[in-house]
Design a protein around this motif. Structure first.
Motif, short mmCIF file in Angstrom:
data_model
loop_
_atom_site.label_atom_id
_atom_site.label_comp_id
_atom_site.label_asym_id
_atom_site.label_seq_id
_atom_site.Cartn_x
_atom_site.Cartn_y
_atom_site.Cartn_z
N GLY A 157 0.77 -1.23 0.00
CA GLY A 157 0.00 0.00 0.00
C GLY A 157 0.80 1.28 0.00
O GLY A 157 0.22 2.36 -0.11
N SER A 158 2.12 1.19 0.11
CA SER A 158 2.96 2.41 0.16
C SER A 158 3.95 2.42 -0.99
O SER A 158 4.54 1.38 -1.34
N ALA A 159 4.16 3.60 -1.57
CA ALA A 159 5.15 3.75 -2.64
C ALA A 159 6.54 3.65 -2.04
O ALA A 159 6.85 4.34 -1.06
N ILE A 160 7.39 2.79 -2.62
CA ILE A 160 8.73 2.58 -2.05
C ILE A 160 9.85 2.99 -3.00
O ILE A 160 11.01 3.04 -2.60
N GLY A 161 9.53 3.29 -4.27
CA GLY A 161 10.60 3.69 -5.18
C GLY A 161 10.12 3.82 -6.61
O GLY A 161 8.92 3.72 -6.89
N ILE A 162 11.08 4.04 -7.51
CA ILE A 162 10.80 4.26 -8.92
C ILE A 162 11.35 3.08 -9.72
O ILE A 162 12.51 2.68 -9.53
N LEU A 163 10.53 2.54 -10.61
CA LEU A 163 10.98 1.47 -11.50
C LEU A 163 11.63 2.07 -12.74
O LEU A 163 11.11 3.01 -13.33
N ILE A 164 12.78 1.53 -13.13
CA ILE A 164 13.52 2.04 -14.27
C ILE A 164 14.01 0.87 -15.12
O ILE A 164 13.86 -0.30 -14.74
N CYS A 165 14.61 1.20 -16.25
CA CYS A 165 15.19 0.19 -17.16
C CYS A 165 14.16 -0.88 -17.51
O CYS A 165 14.42 -2.08 -17.34
N GLY A 166 12.99 -0.44 -17.98
CA GLY A 166 11.96 -1.40 -18.36
C GLY A 166 11.46 -2.23 -17.20
O GLY A 166 11.15 -3.42 -17.36
N ASP A 167 11.39 -1.62 -16.04
CA ASP A 167 10.91 -2.27 -14.81
C ASP A 167 11.82 -3.40 -14.35
O ASP A 167 11.40 -4.27 -13.58
N THR A 168 13.07 -3.38 -14.76
CA THR A 168 14.01 -4.41 -14.29
C THR A 168 14.80 -3.94 -13.07
O THR A 168 15.41 -4.76 -12.38
N MET A 169 14.82 -2.64 -12.81
CA MET A 169 15.58 -2.09 -11.70
C MET A 169 14.68 -1.20 -10.85
O MET A 169 13.75 -0.57 -11.35
N LEU A 170 14.99 -1.15 -9.55
CA LEU A 170 14.25 -0.33 -8.61
C LEU A 170 15.18 0.69 -7.98
O LEU A 170 16.25 0.33 -7.46
N LYS A 171 14.79 1.96 -8.02
CA LYS A 171 15.50 3.01 -7.30
C LYS A 171 14.67 3.36 -6.07
O LYS A 171 13.65 4.05 -6.18
N PRO A 172 15.09 2.87 -4.86
CA PRO A 172 14.30 3.16 -3.66
C PRO A 172 14.29 4.66 -3.36
O PRO A 172 15.22 5.39 -3.70
N PHE A 173 13.22 5.09 -2.70
CA PHE A 173 13.15 6.49 -2.27
C PHE A 173 14.20 6.76 -1.19
O PHE A 173 14.69 5.84 -0.52
N ASP A 174 14.53 8.04 -1.01
CA ASP A 174 15.51 8.46 -0.02
C ASP A 174 14.89 8.51 1.37
O ASP A 174 13.66 8.42 1.54
N ARG A 175 15.75 8.71 2.36
CA ARG A 175 15.32 9.03 3.71
C ARG A 175 15.78 10.44 4.05
O ARG A 175 16.82 10.89 3.56
N HIS A 176 15.01 11.12 4.87
CA HIS A 176 15.36 12.47 5.34
C HIS A 176 15.68 12.35 6.82
O HIS A 176 14.80 12.01 7.63
N LEU A 177 16.93 12.58 7.19
CA LEU A 177 17.41 12.32 8.54
C LEU A 177 17.51 13.61 9.36
O LEU A 177 17.82 14.67 8.83
N GLY A 178 17.29 13.49 10.66
CA GLY A 178 17.54 14.60 11.57
C GLY A 178 16.37 15.56 11.72
O GLY A 178 15.31 15.41 11.10
N GLU A 179 16.61 16.60 12.53
CA GLU A 179 15.58 17.58 12.86
C GLU A 179 15.84 18.89 12.11
O GLU A 179 16.99 19.28 11.91
N PRO A 180 14.78 19.61 11.73
CA PRO A 180 14.97 20.95 11.17
C PRO A 180 15.39 21.93 12.26
O PRO A 180 15.17 21.69 13.45
N LEU A 181 15.97 23.03 11.85
CA LEU A 181 16.36 24.06 12.81
C LEU A 181 15.11 24.69 13.41
O LEU A 181 14.15 25.00 12.71
N SER A 182 15.13 24.89 14.71
CA SER A 182 14.00 25.48 15.42
C SER A 182 13.67 26.87 14.88
O SER A 182 14.57 27.68 14.60
N ALA A 183 12.38 27.15 14.74
CA ALA A 183 11.96 28.48 14.29
C ALA A 183 12.34 29.57 15.29
O ALA A 183 12.43 30.74 14.93
N ASP A 184 12.59 29.17 16.55
CA ASP A 184 12.97 30.15 17.57
C ASP A 184 14.44 30.56 17.50
O ASP A 184 14.89 31.37 18.31
N ALA A 185 15.17 30.02 16.54
CA ALA A 185 16.60 30.32 16.45
C ALA A 185 16.86 31.80 16.19
O ALA A 185 17.95 32.31 16.47
#
Length: 451
Positions: free
Chosen positions: A72-100
């Motif tokens: 049920g969840s999208a995990i990546g992009i199919l390429i090369c005639g659907d023979t290869m999968l490019k997984p989605f990235d991860r976004h790590l860490g916290e954003p800078l606080s708006a109170d900075a």
């Protein structure tokens, strides 16, 4: 560019899993400190062979945008005639606080002095990468500079403690020693490569755009010095504003890309080889740079070696590089290159080209269609890529003695008695020479059916 990268710019890997990382504190004006911070990071994953699993779904947004859904969840992009999968990235860490940018969150103290709170804080931020987190969902690691203006002139030689309260930084107390005669300042810009002794113009610029604070006003003039590696002054001058923030850039009706007053400091008369820095009274220093006959060698070799690493149809291997990979896109390895009647003169856009190429195949294949350079992260090789070779030939024709070496680029052809720069030109030209037709016509190049 309005956003001028700092020497301490990183990919925020050390703090990627958690809090934003304070990289540096530096002086940019007698009463302004710049706090340099990285927040978040992109974690990418290599493409991998796609093995279908029960329940997999493919969501096609376009002919060449195919997303794989699993459970049920999208995990990546199919390429090369659907023979290869490019997984989605991860976004790590916290954003800078708006109170900075809230002044009361910060405090500057020194021995024997009452603590100081900034009068105002300005912020300048930019993305350092793009993380594709889903089909059309993205995240952006950020590089920030906070400009803390105080009602106080910093005292040279004093060690200050800068404390942050209630912010999600990796440290709440930062030590800063004010040494404007030694420390690097973002406000001073100079060619990091350096200059040749005989260069007719040796120039540095002083300007500071503070994001939400606009351009900093340094006053009518600045005292600039050129110092050698022994901190000896070899040249000095008082400079005025040469390009006001209110004046459009040359060739533009309204835009001023710096967004701040610009001061120009010239030291053309200095020809003695050595390592130098530009120092501006009360602000700081530039990065070190060379005055030397070899000042531009590194840039030339880096760019030329970059072309070698973009070669198609050849293995990249030791001893020519440690970034090895097998031979790619060579007909002898089973890659089929189809001839087509589509012409560059047809004026098709990229999407139309992708459809037209397979639709207009002649049935013939080309075993001679290999070589040239990849570019832009895709696999095409077009005659427009010959512009790189034209520039190399122009350099060689201007200064043949400077490019006479046939070993400096460490190419497979090095040592053949031909200058390396000409060997690199020949590599690109040979792709089109091989494809030349009996009547003299030369195909526009080699294209894939999709990116």
């Amino acid at each position: 560019m309005r956003y001028l990268s700092l020497i301490l710019l990183t990919c925020c890997l050390s703090a990627a899993e958690g809090q934003p990382e304070v990289l540096a504190v530096q002086c940019v004006a007698p009463d302004v400190l710049a706090v340099v911070i990285d927040s978040q990071a992109r974690q990418g994953f290599a493409q991998e062979p796609y093995t279908p699993q029960a329940g997999d779904e493919v969501e096609a947004w376009s002919e060449h945008q195919r997303f794989l859904k699993r459970t049920g969840s999208a995990i990546g992009i199919l390429i090369c005639g659907d023979t290869m999968l490019k997984p989605f990235d991860r976004h790590l860490g916290e954003p800078l606080s708006a109170d900075a940018t809230v002044p009361d969150r910060w405090q500057l103290s020194a021995p024997g002095q009452a603590p100081l709170t900034p009068v105002v804080i300005h912020r300048k931020s930019k993305p350092t990468a793009t993380a594709r987190l889903g089909t059309w969902r993205f995240g952006y690691p950020q590089h920030h500079v906070l400009y803390l203006r105080f009602d106080h002139q910093f005292v040279a030689g004093t060690t200050y403690q800068l404390k942050a309260t209630g912010l999600n930084l990796d440290r709440s107390s930062i030590s800063y020693r004010h040494q404007p005669d030694q420390a690097r300042s973002e406000a001073i810009h100079v060619n990091h490569l350096g200059f040749a002794p005989k260069d007719p113009a040796k120039v540095a610029y002083i300007s500071l755009w503070m994001g939400t604070g606009g351009g900093h006003d340094y006053g009518p003039s600045l005292n600039c010095e050129l110092i050698n590696e022994h901190d000896e002054v070899v040249h000095s001058a008082t400079v005025a504003i040469t390009h006001p923030a209110t004046q459009p850039d040359a060739g533009r009706e309204k835009a001023n890309n710096v967004g701040a007053d610009v001061y120009r400091y010239r030291f053309d008369a200095v020809t003695t080889p050595g390592t130098y820095r530009v120092r501006v009274q009360g602000i700081g220093c530039s990065t070190p740079f060379q005055i030397a006959d070899t000042a531009y060698d590194a840039a030339y070799i880096t760019a030329s070696r970059g072309l070698y690493h973009l070669r198609s149809g050849i293995a990249l291997e030791q001893p020519f590089t440690s970034w090895t990979r097998p031979r790619c896109f060579h007909p002898d390895d089973g890659v089929v290159i189809n001839a087509t009647t589509v012409r560059s003169a047809d004026g098709l856009n990229q999407g139309e080209v992708f459809k037209a190429l397979p639709a207009h195949r002649t049935g013939a294949t080309r075993s001679d269609a290999w070589g040239g350079y990849f570019d832009a992260g895709d696999w095409d090789r077009r005659t427009s890529h010959l512009s790189a070779s034209m520039r190399q030939l122009e350099l060689f024709s201007m200064l043949p003695e400077a490019f006479a070496s046939d070993t400096e680029l460490n190419l497979p052809e090095s040592g053949n008695g031909i200058p390396d720069i000409i060997d690199e030109v020949r590599w690109n030209l040979d792709c089109y020479r091989r494809m030349q037709e009996p009547g003299g016509g030369i195909p526009h190049g080699i294209e894939s059916a999709e990116h």
